[in-house]
Design a protein around this motif. Structure first.
Motif, PDB file in Angstrom:
ATOM      1  N   GLY A   1       0.568  -1.252   0.064  1.00  0.00           N
ATOM      2  CA  GLY A   1       0.181  -0.191  -0.093  1.00  0.00           C
ATOM      3  C   GLY A   1       0.467   1.339   0.425  1.00  0.00           C
ATOM      4  N   ARG A   2       1.956   0.940   0.709  1.00  0.00           N
ATOM      5  CA  ARG A   2       2.935   2.547   1.260  1.00  0.00           C
ATOM      6  C   ARG A   2       3.699   2.621  -0.016  1.00  0.00           C
ATOM      7  NH1 ARG A   2       5.841   2.597   6.520  1.00  0.00           N
ATOM      8  NH2 ARG A   2       6.318   4.812   5.695  1.00  0.00           N
ATOM      9  N   LEU A   3       3.948   1.597  -1.208  1.00  0.00           N
ATOM     10  CA  LEU A   3       4.787   1.482  -2.126  1.00  0.00           C
ATOM     11  C   LEU A   3       3.636   1.640  -3.653  1.00  0.00           C
ATOM     12  CD1 LEU A   3       7.268  -1.634  -1.960  1.00  0.00           C
ATOM     13  CD2 LEU A   3       7.321   0.869  -1.770  1.00  0.00           C
ATOM     14  N   GLY A   4       2.129   2.437  -3.033  1.00  0.00           N
ATOM     15  CA  GLY A   4       1.505   2.570  -3.842  1.00  0.00           C
ATOM     16  C   GLY A   4       0.877   0.938  -5.294  1.00  0.00           C
ATOM     17  N   VAL A   5       1.364  -0.175  -4.686  1.00  0.00           N
ATOM     18  CA  VAL A   5       1.235  -1.463  -5.315  1.00  0.00           C
ATOM     19  C   VAL A   5       0.058  -1.433  -5.353  1.00  0.00           C
ATOM     20  CG1 VAL A   5       1.460  -3.811  -5.961  1.00  0.00           C
ATOM     21  CG2 VAL A   5       3.445  -2.121  -5.870  1.00  0.00           C
ATOM     22  N   PRO A   6      -1.674  -1.677  -6.308  1.00  0.00           N
ATOM     23  CA  PRO A   6      -2.826  -1.935  -5.705  1.00  0.00           C
ATOM     24  C   PRO A   6      -2.685  -3.576  -5.087  1.00  0.00           C
ATOM     25  CG  PRO A   6      -2.695  -1.766  -8.064  1.00  0.00           C
ATOM     26  CD  PRO A   6      -0.993  -1.853  -7.508  1.00  0.00           C
ATOM     27  N   ALA A   7      -4.055  -3.717  -4.072  1.00  0.00           N
ATOM     28  CA  ALA A   7      -4.099  -5.058  -4.086  1.00  0.00           C
ATOM     29  C   ALA A   7      -4.276  -6.060  -4.919  1.00  0.00           C
ATOM     30  CB  ALA A   7      -5.522  -5.135  -3.104  1.00  0.00           C
ATOM     31  N   ASP A   8      -5.093  -5.434  -6.083  1.00  0.00           N
ATOM     32  CA  ASP A   8      -5.430  -6.804  -6.841  1.00  0.00           C
ATOM     33  C   ASP A   8      -4.092  -7.346  -7.485  1.00  0.00           C
ATOM     34  OD1 ASP A   8      -4.904  -5.039  -8.582  1.00  0.00           O
ATOM     35  OD2 ASP A   8      -6.925  -4.191  -9.511  1.00  0.00           O
ATOM     36  N   MET A   9      -3.442  -6.739  -7.699  1.00  0.00           N
ATOM     37  CA  MET A   9      -1.833  -7.337  -8.052  1.00  0.00           C
ATOM     38  C   MET A   9      -1.051  -8.094  -7.532  1.00  0.00           C
ATOM     39  SD  MET A   9      -0.183  -4.266 -10.925  1.00  0.00           S
ATOM     40  CE  MET A   9       0.364  -5.186 -11.328  1.00  0.00           C
ATOM     41  N   LEU A  10      -1.672  -8.486  -5.782  1.00  0.00           N
ATOM     42  CA  LEU A  10      -0.668  -9.169  -5.327  1.00  0.00           C
ATOM     43  C   LEU A  10      -1.474 -10.796  -4.935  1.00  0.00           C
ATOM     44  CD1 LEU A  10      -0.919  -6.907  -2.342  1.00  0.00           C
ATOM     45  CD2 LEU A  10       0.744  -7.167  -3.541  1.00  0.00           C
TER      46      LEU A  10
END
Length: 516
Positions: free
Chosen positions: A183-192
């Motif tokens: 989240g802090r790095l700007g990576v959305p949850a749908d890419m995890l």
């Protein structure tokens, strides 16, 4: 009409900060792009050493108070003695890195690497989005895992006016970090997930770049093929295979204004392929600098790379004592740093063979030039090698590489074969395997060649005549940029390639790359 703009995002660049070949490549590529009329700017961290060495630094624009790791500001300047512009991201995390930019004094990775380089990617994305006072580039060129999040951030934020490229300089280093930082790095949850940026339970910066970049490049022809295999793919070969259509091989070049024995101001005496007398003077100087007896006819073997498992430091430590015992006149000098255990063992060898073995732990640019100019041969064992700049530096100075037959070394070093009848086009000695017997047998072969003046001088001539300039690689990068730039900017990149050389010209410019 304006100029084509490229933003090169990297973790280091000479002469600001250097831990390896990446720094050389970034600076040389930026310089050759500028020579071609491109507005090329390097974006990298504002380590204390970088701030001290950059020229004409000034703050540009506003402070960033909402970066992943905190706040920061952008400083704009130039590389010293160069027209290349450099943007330094000044944050508290980078300001604390007064030594190695990646690991602490104990050799452990900094715990805040993810956030520190997340800041770098975030600022790159904002520049690309036109959210700073810095003009947005037409292409952003991310380098290695440190900039791997840049293509992802462009994709998830819908920044479509900028083409993105990722160059893999070393796939073994991937930036695999705690998924909780997404989240802090700007990576959305749908890419995890496994089809996104998740890699063995971690968030992978390198995987993010491979997944999202418009183009992916590897730094040699052979390495581009190797990383598609399980042996060299480090778990990412499947993803790379699925993106094979976007994968290009663009070999590195060498800055021949810096690495030129005829004009090198950092060596004891200049020399050239037509006047090799200066190399003897450089050999004497290297022996004196390392405290070894000045013996002009003693074979002088150099090691000049990181002291790591990848670079076969363990194998060299086993092979070198055998070689010293078998060849009583052999001298060895070592320049490098790395794992502390290896550093200590090299220093122990120097204590055991004080008149024949010497070590300098650390990196010194002047000493590196002295090493390449003064040594007779360079030992460059490595378990994998994306490109291999160090053996090329050596060859340009008539120092013959004894190197592993992997990666980019397969493309630049032509093996001599049998010592009694070496190949006419050879410029070095290659070996297979990663055992002490494999390495020592190759050095034995090189020493046998060294004892035959006619054969040795031909090896030196072949090595020094090869074309390792940036001309061919730069044109490949420019073509790639033209392909991925927004439609309105493609003509700007095409213009940098004018007047167009013929196919024969291109092949001649890159002929030095594939001879093995």
């Amino acid at each position: 009409m304006g100029r084509a703009r490229v933003l090169l995002v990297a973790s280091e660049a000479v002469p600001l900060v250097k831990t390896g070949g990446l720094a050389d490549v970034i600076t040389a590529l930026a310089a050759v792009l500028v020579e071609h009329g491109v507005d090329a700017t390097i974006l990298m961290p504002a380590y204390p050493a970088a701030v001290e060495r950059a020229s004409s630094l000034r703050q540009v624009g506003q402070l960033f108070d909402d970066l992943p790791g905190g706040s920061g500001r952008l400083l704009l300047g130039t590389l010293p003695g160069s027209p290349v512009s450099v943007l330094l991201l000044d944050t508290e995390r980078f300001a604390r890195r007064s030594g190695d930019p990646y690991v602490d004094e104990h050799g452990n990775e900094y715990e805040d690497n993810a956030l520190a380089f997340g800041d770098l990617a975030e600022v790159a994305a904002r520049i690309c989005a036109g959210q700073t006072m810095v003009p947005a580039p037409h292409v952003v060129h991310a380098n290695d895992w440190h900039a791997g999040l840049v293509p992802l951030l462009l994709r998830v934020r819908g920044i479509t006016g900028v083409g993105s490229a990722l160059t893999i300089h070393n796939l073994a280093f991937q930036g695999n970090v705690d998924m909780g930082l997404a989240g802090r790095l700007g990576v959305p949850a749908d890419m995890l997930h496994a089809d996104g940026v998740e890699f063995w339970g971690k968030l992978s910066f390198m995987k993010a770049g491979i997944l999202c970049a418009d183009r992916i490049t590897a730094v040699s022809d052979t390495y581009a093929e190797e990383i598609l295999t399980p042996r060299f793919g480090h778990g990412l070969d499947g993803l790379l295979g699925s993106r094979r259509d976007a994968l290009l091989a663009i070999p590195n070049g060498v800055d021949t204004a810096v690495w030129n024995p005829a004009r090198d101001t950092l060596t004891a005496r200049p020399f050239s392929i037509t006047d090799m007398a200066g190399k003897a003077a450089c050999k004497r100087d290297l022996q004196r600098q390392f405290g070894l007896p000045v013996e002009p006819f003693a074979p002088l073997l150099a090691l000049g790379s990181r002291m790591t498992h990848q670079k076969m430091a363990d194998v060299a430590l086993d092979a070198l004592p055998r070689l010293l015992e078998r060849h009583p006149r052999l001298q060895v000098v070592v320049l490098g740093r790395g794992d502390h255990g290896y550093e200590s063992r090299f220093q122990q060898l120097a204590a055991e063979y004080p008149a024949r073995f010497a070590v300098h732990v650390g990196y010194d640019e002047k000493l590196a030039h002295a090493l390449h100019a003064g040594a007779d041969m360079l030992l460059h064992g490595t378990r994998f090698e994306p490109f291999g700049l160090t053996p090329i530096y050596a060859m340009l100075y008539g120092t013959i590489p004894v190197a592993s037959r992997v990666g980019g070394l397969c493309d630049t070093v032509a093996d001599a074969g049998a010592a009694d009848a070496p190949n006419e086009s050879a410029n070095g000695v290659l070996f297979d395997g990663d055992g002490a017997d494999d390495m020592s047998a190759a050095v034995d072969r090189a020493l046998a060649l060294f004892a035959q003046t006619r054969h040795w001088q031909r090896l030196q001539r072949n090595a020094m005549q090869a074309d390792f300039s940036w001309y061919g690689p730069a044109r490949k990068y420019l073509r790639m940029y033209a392909d991925i730039a927004p439609a309105g900017a493609r003509a700007l990149f095409e213009a940098t390639l004018m007047p167009r050389a013929s196919a024969d010209d291109d092949s001649a410019a890159t002929a030095g790359w594939k001879r093995a």
